[in-house]
Design a protein around this motif. Structure first.
Motif, mmCIF file in Angstrom:
data_model
loop_
_atom_site.group_PDB
_atom_site.id
_atom_site.type_symbol
_atom_site.label_atom_id
_atom_site.label_comp_id
_atom_site.label_asym_id
_atom_site.label_seq_id
_atom_site.Cartn_x
_atom_site.Cartn_y
_atom_site.Cartn_z
ATOM 1 N N ASN A 1 0.839 -1.178 0.000
ATOM 2 C CA ASN A 1 0.000 0.000 0.000
ATOM 3 C C ASN A 1 0.885 1.242 0.000
ATOM 4 O OD1 ASN A 1 -1.609 2.193 1.008
ATOM 5 N ND2 ASN A 1 -3.157 0.697 1.558
ATOM 6 N N GLN A 2 0.495 2.227 -0.797
ATOM 7 C CA GLN A 2 1.281 3.447 -0.930
ATOM 8 C C GLN A 2 1.243 4.319 0.329
ATOM 9 O OE1 GLN A 2 -1.617 2.910 -2.453
ATOM 10 N NE2 GLN A 2 -2.876 4.731 -2.363
ATOM 11 N N LEU A 3 0.346 4.032 1.266
ATOM 12 C CA LEU A 3 0.264 4.821 2.496
ATOM 13 C C LEU A 3 1.248 4.352 3.557
ATOM 14 C CD1 LEU A 3 -3.624 5.062 2.825
ATOM 15 C CD2 LEU A 3 -2.052 6.704 1.785
ATOM 16 N N TYR A 4 1.696 3.116 3.457
ATOM 17 C CA TYR A 4 2.580 2.545 4.471
ATOM 18 C C TYR A 4 3.889 3.323 4.549
ATOM 19 C CZ TYR A 4 5.366 -0.735 7.120
ATOM 20 O OH TYR A 4 6.169 -1.296 8.062
ATOM 21 N N GLY A 5 4.215 3.800 5.734
ATOM 22 C CA GLY A 5 5.474 4.489 5.961
ATOM 23 C C GLY A 5 5.479 5.956 5.560
ATOM 24 N N LYS A 6 4.398 6.417 5.000
ATOM 25 C CA LYS A 6 4.329 7.818 4.569
ATOM 26 C C LYS A 6 4.191 8.704 5.805
ATOM 27 C CE LYS A 6 1.913 10.837 1.368
ATOM 28 N NZ LYS A 6 0.763 10.993 0.489
ATOM 29 N N SER A 7 5.059 9.678 5.945
ATOM 30 C CA SER A 7 5.061 10.502 7.155
ATOM 31 C C SER A 7 4.181 11.749 7.051
ATOM 32 C CB SER A 7 6.491 10.922 7.494
ATOM 33 O OG SER A 7 7.023 11.719 6.450
ATOM 34 N N ASP A 8 3.695 12.060 5.872
ATOM 35 C CA ASP A 8 2.899 13.271 5.703
ATOM 36 C C ASP A 8 1.525 12.960 5.102
ATOM 37 O OD1 ASP A 8 3.945 12.505 3.269
ATOM 38 O OD2 ASP A 8 4.345 14.538 2.578
ATOM 39 N N LEU A 9 0.773 12.130 5.812
ATOM 40 C CA LEU A 9 -0.553 11.737 5.338
ATOM 41 C C LEU A 9 -1.512 12.926 5.347
ATOM 42 C CD1 LEU A 9 -1.011 8.379 7.280
ATOM 43 C CD2 LEU A 9 -0.578 8.628 4.838
ATOM 44 N N THR A 10 -2.330 13.020 4.311
ATOM 45 C CA THR A 10 -3.410 14.000 4.316
ATOM 46 C C THR A 10 -4.545 13.439 5.170
ATOM 47 O OG1 THR A 10 -4.545 13.035 2.413
ATOM 48 C CG2 THR A 10 -2.813 14.676 1.938
ATOM 49 N N LEU A 11 -5.520 14.265 5.481
ATOM 50 C CA LEU A 11 -6.667 13.795 6.268
ATOM 51 C C LEU A 11 -7.421 12.697 5.527
ATOM 52 C CD1 LEU A 11 -8.058 17.084 7.846
ATOM 53 C CD2 LEU A 11 -6.769 15.263 8.958
ATOM 54 N N ASP A 12 -7.547 12.818 4.225
ATOM 55 C CA ASP A 12 -8.224 11.782 3.440
ATOM 56 C C ASP A 12 -7.446 10.469 3.473
ATOM 57 O OD1 ASP A 12 -10.365 13.393 2.716
ATOM 58 O OD2 ASP A 12 -9.474 13.980 0.797
ATOM 59 N N GLU A 13 -6.127 10.557 3.366
ATOM 60 C CA GLU A 13 -5.302 9.347 3.417
ATOM 61 C C GLU A 13 -5.359 8.703 4.797
ATOM 62 O OE1 GLU A 13 -1.817 10.360 0.170
ATOM 63 O OE2 GLU A 13 -1.665 11.229 2.180
ATOM 64 N N LEU A 14 -5.355 9.526 5.822
ATOM 65 C CA LEU A 14 -5.461 9.009 7.183
ATOM 66 C C LEU A 14 -6.795 8.302 7.368
ATOM 67 C CD1 LEU A 14 -4.244 8.736 9.990
ATOM 68 C CD2 LEU A 14 -5.200 10.969 10.538
ATOM 69 N N SER A 15 -7.843 8.892 6.867
ATOM 70 C CA SER A 15 -9.170 8.282 6.947
ATOM 71 C C SER A 15 -9.197 6.950 6.193
ATOM 72 C CB SER A 15 -10.200 9.249 6.373
ATOM 73 O OG SER A 15 -11.486 8.794 6.600
ATOM 74 N N GLU A 16 -8.581 6.926 5.028
ATOM 75 C CA GLU A 16 -8.505 5.693 4.235
ATOM 76 C C GLU A 16 -7.735 4.612 4.988
ATOM 77 O OE1 GLU A 16 -6.476 4.101 0.073
ATOM 78 O OE2 GLU A 16 -6.677 6.250 0.393
ATOM 79 N N LEU A 17 -6.634 5.003 5.606
ATOM 80 C CA LEU A 17 -5.826 4.049 6.367
ATOM 81 C C LEU A 17 -6.606 3.501 7.559
ATOM 82 C CD1 LEU A 17 -3.093 2.683 6.608
ATOM 83 C CD2 LEU A 17 -2.291 4.669 7.891
ATOM 84 N N GLN A 18 -7.323 4.364 8.245
ATOM 85 C CA GLN A 18 -8.149 3.916 9.376
ATOM 86 C C GLN A 18 -9.194 2.907 8.908
ATOM 87 O OE1 GLN A 18 -9.372 7.824 10.745
ATOM 88 N NE2 GLN A 18 -8.158 7.573 12.616
#
Length: 70
Positions: A1-18
């Motif tokens: 997943n492209q979100l793994y390890g990303k240190s600057d998540l947007t709110l949308d990405e954070l929501s997606e990860l949750q």
């Protein structure tokens, strides 16, 4: 997943990860483990019966920590 390890998540990405974590059952497993630890803490607190004020304070602390918003 492209979100793994990303240190600057947007709110949308954070929501997606949750949501990914919820869908994978991680939240349920964490909650089950938390309840396990709360049960163990309650068992240990029974050994402090000679110190009711301490037992009450620690008991209330355990309950607060287990129920607070995470």
């Amino acid at each position: 997943n492209q979100l793994y390890g990303k240190s600057d998540l947007t709110l949308d990405e954070l929501s997606e990860l949750q949501q990914l974590l919820k869908d994978a059952g991680i939240y349920d497993r964490v909650e089950a483990r938390l309840q396990e630890y709360v049960g163990q803490a309650r068992q240990q607190l029974k050994q402090l019966a000679a110190f009711p004020a301490v037992t009450t304070l620690l008991s209330e602390t355990v309950e607060f920590l287990a129920r607070r918003e995470r």
